[in-house]
Every structure is written in structure tokens, then in C-alpha cells.
Design a protein around this motif. Structure first.
Motif, PDB file in Angstrom:
ATOM      1  N   ARG A   2       0.845  -1.190   0.000  1.00  0.00           N
ATOM      2  CA  ARG A   2       0.000   0.000   0.000  1.00  0.00           C
ATOM      3  C   ARG A   2       0.885   1.246   0.000  1.00  0.00           C
ATOM      4  NH1 ARG A   2      -3.447  -2.352   4.948  1.00  0.00           N
ATOM      5  NH2 ARG A   2      -1.343  -2.989   5.461  1.00  0.00           N
ATOM      6  N   ASP A   5       2.570   2.428  -6.443  1.00  0.00           N
ATOM      7  CA  ASP A   5       1.898   1.961  -7.643  1.00  0.00           C
ATOM      8  C   ASP A   5       2.229   0.501  -7.892  1.00  0.00           C
ATOM      9  OD1 ASP A   5       0.786   4.433  -8.155  1.00  0.00           O
ATOM     10  OD2 ASP A   5       2.400   5.056  -9.500  1.00  0.00           O
ATOM     11  N   TYR A   6       1.338  -0.183  -8.606  1.00  0.00           N
ATOM     12  CA  TYR A   6       1.541  -1.575  -8.971  1.00  0.00           C
ATOM     13  C   TYR A   6       2.831  -1.715  -9.777  1.00  0.00           C
ATOM     14  CZ  TYR A   6       0.593  -6.144 -11.011  1.00  0.00           C
ATOM     15  OH  TYR A   6       0.674  -7.451 -11.395  1.00  0.00           O
ATOM     16  N   SER A  28       3.613  -6.556   6.938  1.00  0.00           N
ATOM     17  CA  SER A  28       2.613  -5.542   7.254  1.00  0.00           C
ATOM     18  C   SER A  28       2.222  -5.646   8.716  1.00  0.00           C
ATOM     19  CB  SER A  28       1.352  -5.739   6.409  1.00  0.00           C
ATOM     20  OG  SER A  28       1.635  -5.542   5.054  1.00  0.00           O
ATOM     21  N   ASP A  46       3.560  -0.800   6.107  1.00  0.00           N
ATOM     22  CA  ASP A  46       4.044  -1.888   5.256  1.00  0.00           C
ATOM     23  C   ASP A  46       5.526  -1.655   4.978  1.00  0.00           C
ATOM     24  OD1 ASP A  46       1.447  -2.837   5.052  1.00  0.00           O
ATOM     25  OD2 ASP A  46       1.097  -1.977   3.083  1.00  0.00           O
ATOM     26  N   TYR A  78      -8.197   2.161   1.913  1.00  0.00           N
ATOM     27  CA  TYR A  78      -7.002   2.672   2.583  1.00  0.00           C
ATOM     28  C   TYR A  78      -6.433   3.874   1.832  1.00  0.00           C
ATOM     29  CZ  TYR A  78      -6.783  -1.917   4.847  1.00  0.00           C
ATOM     30  OH  TYR A  78      -7.062  -3.048   5.565  1.00  0.00           O
ATOM     31  N   ALA A  91      -1.483   7.305  -2.080  1.00  0.00           N
ATOM     32  CA  ALA A  91      -2.113   6.301  -2.930  1.00  0.00           C
ATOM     33  C   ALA A  91      -3.373   5.805  -2.249  1.00  0.00           C
ATOM     34  CB  ALA A  91      -1.169   5.137  -3.188  1.00  0.00           C
ATOM     35  N   ILE A  92      -4.391   5.529  -3.038  1.00  0.00           N
ATOM     36  CA  ILE A  92      -5.662   5.008  -2.530  1.00  0.00           C
ATOM     37  C   ILE A  92      -5.756   3.540  -2.932  1.00  0.00           C
ATOM     38  CG2 ILE A  92      -8.164   5.159  -2.726  1.00  0.00           C
ATOM     39  CD1 ILE A  92      -7.778   8.179  -3.215  1.00  0.00           C
ATOM     40  N   HIS A  93      -6.139   2.706  -1.982  1.00  0.00           N
ATOM     41  CA  HIS A  93      -6.282   1.275  -2.234  1.00  0.00           C
ATOM     42  C   HIS A  93      -7.677   0.830  -1.796  1.00  0.00           C
ATOM     43  CE1 HIS A  93      -2.002   0.633  -3.086  1.00  0.00           C
ATOM     44  NE2 HIS A  93      -1.867   1.648  -2.272  1.00  0.00           N
ATOM     45  N   PHE A  94      -8.353   0.105  -2.680  1.00  0.00           N
ATOM     46  CA  PHE A  94      -9.705  -0.389  -2.433  1.00  0.00           C
ATOM     47  C   PHE A  94      -9.681  -1.890  -2.641  1.00  0.00           C
ATOM     48  CE2 PHE A  94     -14.023  -1.345  -3.975  1.00  0.00           C
ATOM     49  CZ  PHE A  94     -14.741  -0.892  -2.898  1.00  0.00           C
ATOM     50  N   MET A  95     -10.091  -2.654  -1.628  1.00  0.00           N
ATOM     51  CA  MET A  95     -10.025  -4.119  -1.709  1.00  0.00           C
ATOM     52  C   MET A  95     -11.354  -4.726  -1.263  1.00  0.00           C
ATOM     53  SD  MET A  95      -6.325  -4.630   0.025  1.00  0.00           S
ATOM     54  CE  MET A  95      -5.458  -3.110   0.207  1.00  0.00           C
ATOM     55  N   GLU A  99      -8.755 -11.484   3.154  1.00  0.00           N
ATOM     56  CA  GLU A  99      -7.317 -11.373   2.949  1.00  0.00           C
ATOM     57  C   GLU A  99      -6.726 -12.771   2.834  1.00  0.00           C
ATOM     58  OE1 GLU A  99      -5.566  -8.653   5.847  1.00  0.00           O
ATOM     59  OE2 GLU A  99      -7.616  -8.038   6.278  1.00  0.00           O
TER      60      GLU A  99
END
Length: 100
Positions: A2, A5-6, A28, A46, A78, A91-95, A99
């Protein structure tokens, strides 16, 4: 990780292009504080790297977010900021889903 970027953490060739890596190592630490029965606030950090020989510097990030225990599984949102590498400001992370 997190905050990044990928495929943005990897060794570079002589021209500065990412060349990929054999190994990915990530650790993490996340703490979730319950707000209601189905909503939780999360803070995390992380640390990790993608490398061929573990000579690369570790990258790290930190941030926060919310987690909703939906009927289809947890939905997590996140916002993260890199600590060691200032390529991205945030960065924005949507999951969705459990997990693994």
C-alpha cells in the motif's frame, strides 16, 4: 504494498527502467479499532522489497483506512503514503473480499 503503484518497486537497469525481480518480500502491521459492529478504523505500516539479491533498499509506507464487514466479505478502503520513496504523494487502495 500500500502506498506504491503496482509494479513500481523493483530493480532498475542502467537506463533507469524497472526490470522486474525474482523475489518479493513484504511485512505488514495493521491495527483495527472497532467503530460499530460492522465498521472498523485501521492504521497500518508496510515494509518490503522486490529484488533479485536482497541488496535493494527496503521500501516502507504508512496510512489509515476503514473496513466494512459486508455480507460478501470485508470491503477495505485505505489511504497510504510512501515513507522511503517519494515517487507518489499518496495512494488510494480499495479491496474487496477476504485477505489471503
Amino acid at each position: 504494498m500500500r502506498g506504491f503503484d503496482y509494479e513500481s518497486i523493483a530493480p532498475e537497469d542502467d537506463d533507469g527502467f524497472l526490470i522486474g525481480a525474482k523475489y518479493l518480500t513484504v511485512a505488514s502491521l495493521e491495527y483495527r479499532y472497532p467503530i460499530t459492529d460492522k465498521w472498523k478504523f485501521a492504521v497500518f505500516t508496510d515494509v518490503g522489497t522486490a529484488t533479485d539479491d536482497f541488496s535493494e533498499e527496503l521500501s516502507s509506507s504508512a496510512g489509515g483506512g476503514v473496513v466494512w464487514a459486508s455480507p460478501v466479505g470485508p470491503i477495505r478502503f485505505y489511504v497510504a503514503k510512501p515513507i522511503t520513496n517519494e515517487i507518489n504523494s499518496f495512494a488510494i487502495h480499495f479491496m474487496i473480499g477476504p485477505e489471503l
